[in-house]
Design an enzyme around this catalytic site. Structure first.
Site, PDB file in Angstrom:
ATOM      1  N   ASP A  79       0.955  -0.956   0.190  1.00  0.00           N
ATOM      2  CA  ASP A  79       0.000   0.197  -0.051  1.00  0.00           C
ATOM      3  C   ASP A  79       0.918   1.363   0.138  1.00  0.00           C
ATOM      4  O   ASP A  79       1.984   1.334   0.321  1.00  0.00           O
ATOM      5  CB  ASP A  79      -0.744  -0.131   1.270  1.00  0.00           C
ATOM      6  CG  ASP A  79      -0.227   0.083   2.458  1.00  0.00           C
ATOM      7  OD1 ASP A  79      -0.538   0.915   3.376  1.00  0.00           O
ATOM      8  OD2 ASP A  79       0.818  -0.667   2.566  1.00  0.00           O
ATOM      9  N   GLU A  80       0.290   2.401  -0.440  1.00  0.00           N
ATOM     10  CA  GLU A  80       0.838   3.632  -0.170  1.00  0.00           C
ATOM     11  C   GLU A  80       2.329   3.992  -0.601  1.00  0.00           C
ATOM     12  O   GLU A  80       3.210   4.023   0.192  1.00  0.00           O
ATOM     13  CB  GLU A  80       0.531   4.019   1.332  1.00  0.00           C
ATOM     14  CG  GLU A  80      -0.866   4.249   1.693  1.00  0.00           C
ATOM     15  CD  GLU A  80      -1.113   4.900   3.086  1.00  0.00           C
ATOM     16  OE1 GLU A  80      -1.948   5.491   3.459  1.00  0.00           O
ATOM     17  OE2 GLU A  80      -0.269   4.303   3.958  1.00  0.00           O
TER      18      GLU A  80
END
Lengths: 536, 536
Positions: A332-333
């Site tokens: 993620d991210e």
């Protein structure tokens, strides 16, 4: 129906008596003897059996194993705490009855060694039933079902006020709606001591959670002790007292297994890895300003083969310590600014004919997934939704973990992921770290993981969900109160039938559950003004 | 300036050494040996004195009294905890020095028996100063100043890593900006056990708070045991285990007095009184629907003389148990619907020529204030702002407690109240029960009670403020973590100079204060990712 309404009348009588014996104006009056999460079917009659702690035993009638025996010992201590100080004035409306001394445990198939996705968790409880008067039993076809049944049984006991207990004649038939009912802890933003993780596992067990998602490392610290790369923790942990050794991990896995809880570690890459670089030079991307490295570091450097050698060795070790079939790989991210600044990254992309940074991220993930798929343990993996959203090719048994969005965006994501044939977990509406003032649990209760437009086949790909307690502002001082009883709300959403969705109907049962958590010694916070026996 | 910059250099050196010895990436690196709240003047030099727990004593050179002696015993235990397990690896950059064995306590005037508004809290600390090398002393003209100095001294000690401590040569001259620095607890929405209230008093003392505002009863429960009206608690408390007897109250007052903390009880009327009616029939207004009582009750009934007989007897007793000159009479949030529905109220208003319900509320308050002013104890009173806003005639020493509004509304209220010549307290920006996600303390720090348009005379009428922890969602499970260290932020705003208002400058000191709270055994919650010695 007649016995059911009679049972309701008795319940109400007990409530009235309790009101008269106490004063004040509570927010919600708790129920007495209800099971949380609400079973699929729970019927009781007005007759009761009495239980005396020194005369009560479990009798195993069929299969057994050490795990089951340990569970029976554990539940005897839970049901009959040595500390009998709790006021039971509230339950003075007791009805005495025949004694229940030998409670049957009927495990109808051999024990399994460890919990897994889609394990059987069915159980039935029969107490003083018409077909077996005076008898109490839990029946299940798996040891995991027995564990769930023991927890429910422990919640049926009502203190009689004199050190003994009673139970209503009861029939419960129960199983979970979803197979993956998880809670995520974060031991990177703050180290959590071992006893606190075990306390969480006990609380999860009370709520029939069956997965501990252990977000073990991240940017801020690296407490995982690697024997193949010892510098990761010697340089990346807060200090040498704040680490998890392989013995610690084995301890947690064993503690969880005993409670029918899977432990799925998450080693989130290529972002969220700042602390990895402290002990593994050349792992992270060096960021550049005006043609020179500026001392800052970005995500894992996908352009070096040494990166993939490292990942293979690390994950070989990780999967040898965490026996669950699944591994959470994060994904993620991933911020692109550092990659964009790096000349060597640019050069690599030209060589590889990768034209976007999103494509570079996908290249990295694909290499990682290939490594994991080829490990001796042949793990399945869980990934945060970005990996799916970025069109990376995923193995068919991948679990996509949805954490972003609400309303239409969320429904579309659930629909897209399942339409593509992947199993999915929902966390978006269950970030319990997002605290706010007042009664905040209604949205948690009303969030339904199958609330999206899709076929039955798609709906069945939703394997469950996870409540998350990210640790930026959470450590041992506030973890328990901030998590419970709000995580109990998510537990019921994941276990009970979809039709059990009225917050007003649930509120008195939740109040009882909160008091139960407190009575068992856990600092679950209040749901509103009032009191519990153990709030002194 | 030279020694000050040298001190800064030493500070930085200690920080660097600490960083090398530990890993991870904390949100804020804490300071070492800073005092919170920040003193008016605090200068140190690089030379140090070493302190060995078994050789350190306090020597009283002038006045003394039992309260002072108890404080010295208390601070020896705080400074040198028996439990020496805390890792001091962080402080390995110690500098050894001459031993400081006899610390002088110089109280230059006779002890006073109890704290009060505008008591003197000045103190000076001198350690190894040019004019008295090798000597350590606290000098004050009141025992309250000595108490504040002892707390500051305890914060100067830095663990050397081998069981001993060291302090820098230091000169502190300190006094509070505001005289009334309070914290409000609510024991009606949830009962708080005695040990939890005492724990709060200890934490308040660490932060130099000097008023405990005890919001003791309210709609939900009445835990105050009245000997003149025993039914108030037998009928209105949650149960008989959740009450405060006169002995309990004396215990709390004594515990607070020892720490230089005033205890101001609040018996909030005429609203917020539902539980009062359980044990005092005819006290509350009966509400009507269609000409008949509907079973619901409203505020205290102002139309009956029995009401005022009751109030006089109750407050005579209350003021005999709480020795502070001030009493908080509440007066907030009076709903009119029940009064409007009542025929007897309407009749009374006609008889009294009262034409508005606001006027009726004022009639009640005026009668109450008259009763209180004529008590044997001749108390001053504090009222919530509505009483002022409704133009009730107030005694000149009334303290108006502002709790509503923000921005211009708040500034206007501060201006209006002080322009009318009344002392005022601010709480509006400090309702700590209003929790939210993430770093939320900046607005608490930046709120200044003297931030309004007014003369110097008006500004001087702002006697201070109070942080409030309303208890609807707070009990012993989460009170401490929810209150601290956020209440430390308000403590500094109320003690330190107005110019000490930079959140970025304060953050590392606040991080140190949070770790200090934790190291002393209090479950203060984290301010961001990282670790403290005692977070295991």
């Amino acid at each position: 129906m007649k016995s059911w309404s009679r049972a309701v009348l008795v319940c109400m009588l007990v409530h009235v008596i309790r009101e008269v014996l106490s004063g004040g104006h509570p927010y919600i009056v708790p129920t007495v003897g209800q099971v949380w999460p609400k079973p699929q079917m729970h019927v009781s009659q007005t007759s009761t059996l009495s239980i005396s702690p020194d005369q009560f035993t479990f009798t195993v009638t069929d299969e057994t194993c050490p795990l089951l025996q340990r569970a029976l010992d554990r539940y005897l201590a839970i049901m009959f705490p040595a500390n009998k100080q709790l006021s039971t004035a509230r339950h003075a409306g007791r009805v005495s009855g025949k004694a229940l001394t030998s409670f049957q445990i009927r495990l109808m198939a051999a024990c399994e060694g460890a919990p897994y996705l889609h394990m059987d968790e069915h159980y039935e409880i029969k107490i003083d039933s018409p077909d077996e008067p005076g008898v109490g039993s839990i029946v299940a076809v798996s040891v995991w079902g027995i564990l769930r049944g023991l927890e429910s049984l422990s919640q049926l006991l009502i203190p009689a006020g004199d050190g003994t207990y009673f139970v209503y004649a009861t029939q419960i038939m129960d199983f979970p709606r979803f197979s993956h009912r998880g809670f995520m802890i974060d031991t990177a933003r703050h180290f959590l001591p071992m006893n606190k993780i075990k306390e969480m596992l006990d609380l999860m067990s009370m709520n029939k959670y069956n997965v501990l998602h252990w977000h073990i490392v991240d940017d801020q610290s690296f407490p995982y002790v690697s024997d193949v790369y010892p510098d990761l923790s010697t340089m990346g942990a807060w200090d040498s007292n704040r680490v998890y050794t392989s013995a610690d991990i084995a301890d947690i896995v064993s503690y969880a297994t005993d409670r029918g809880i899977r432990v799925i570690p998450e080693f989130d890459t290529p972002g969220h890895t700042r602390s990895w670089g402290d002990g593994q030079p050349d792992l992270l991307t060096e960021c550049y300003t005006n043609g020179s490295p500026n001392g800052l570091y970005g995500p894992i450097d996908p352009s070096k083969e040494t990166t993939y050698d490292f990942l293979k060795a690390l994950f070989t070790e990780v999967t040898s310590r965490f026996p669950d079939h699944y591994l959470h790989l994060g994904g993620d991210e991933v911020p692109f600014a550092c990659w964009i600044s790096s000349p060597s990254i640019s050069e690599f992309m030209v060589q590889q004919n990768i034209t976007t940074y999103s494509g570079l991220e996908s290249y990295y993930i694909a290499r990682l997934l290939d490594i994991v798929a080829n490990l001796p343990t042949a793990n399945g993996y869980m990934v945060w939704q970005e990996v799916f959203d970025n069109n990376v090719t995923l193995a068919s048994d991948t679990v996509v973990h949805i954490w972003k969005g609400s309303g239409d965006d969320l429904e579309n994501e659930l629909s897209d992921v399942t339409a593509a044939g992947f199993s999915t977990l929902l966390s978006s509406c269950w970030y319990l770290n997002y605290i706010s003032y007042g009664t905040d649990w209604h949205p948690y209760y009303e969030c339904d993981p199958q609330n999206f437009n899709g076929t039955e086949a798609q709906k069945s790909l939703v394997v469950g969900g996870e409540a998350c307690m990210w640790g930026e502002w959470v450590d041992r001082t506030n973890l328990i109160a901030r998590t419970w009883p709000r995580a109990s709300v998510v537990a019921e959403r994941l276990w009970s039938d979809a039709s059990v969705n009225s917050t007003s109907e649930a509120a008195p049962r939740l109040e009882e559950m909160r008091c139960r958590l407190l009575n068992r010694g856990y600092d679950a916070e209040p749901l509103g003004w009032g009191y519990c026996d153990a709030d002194l």
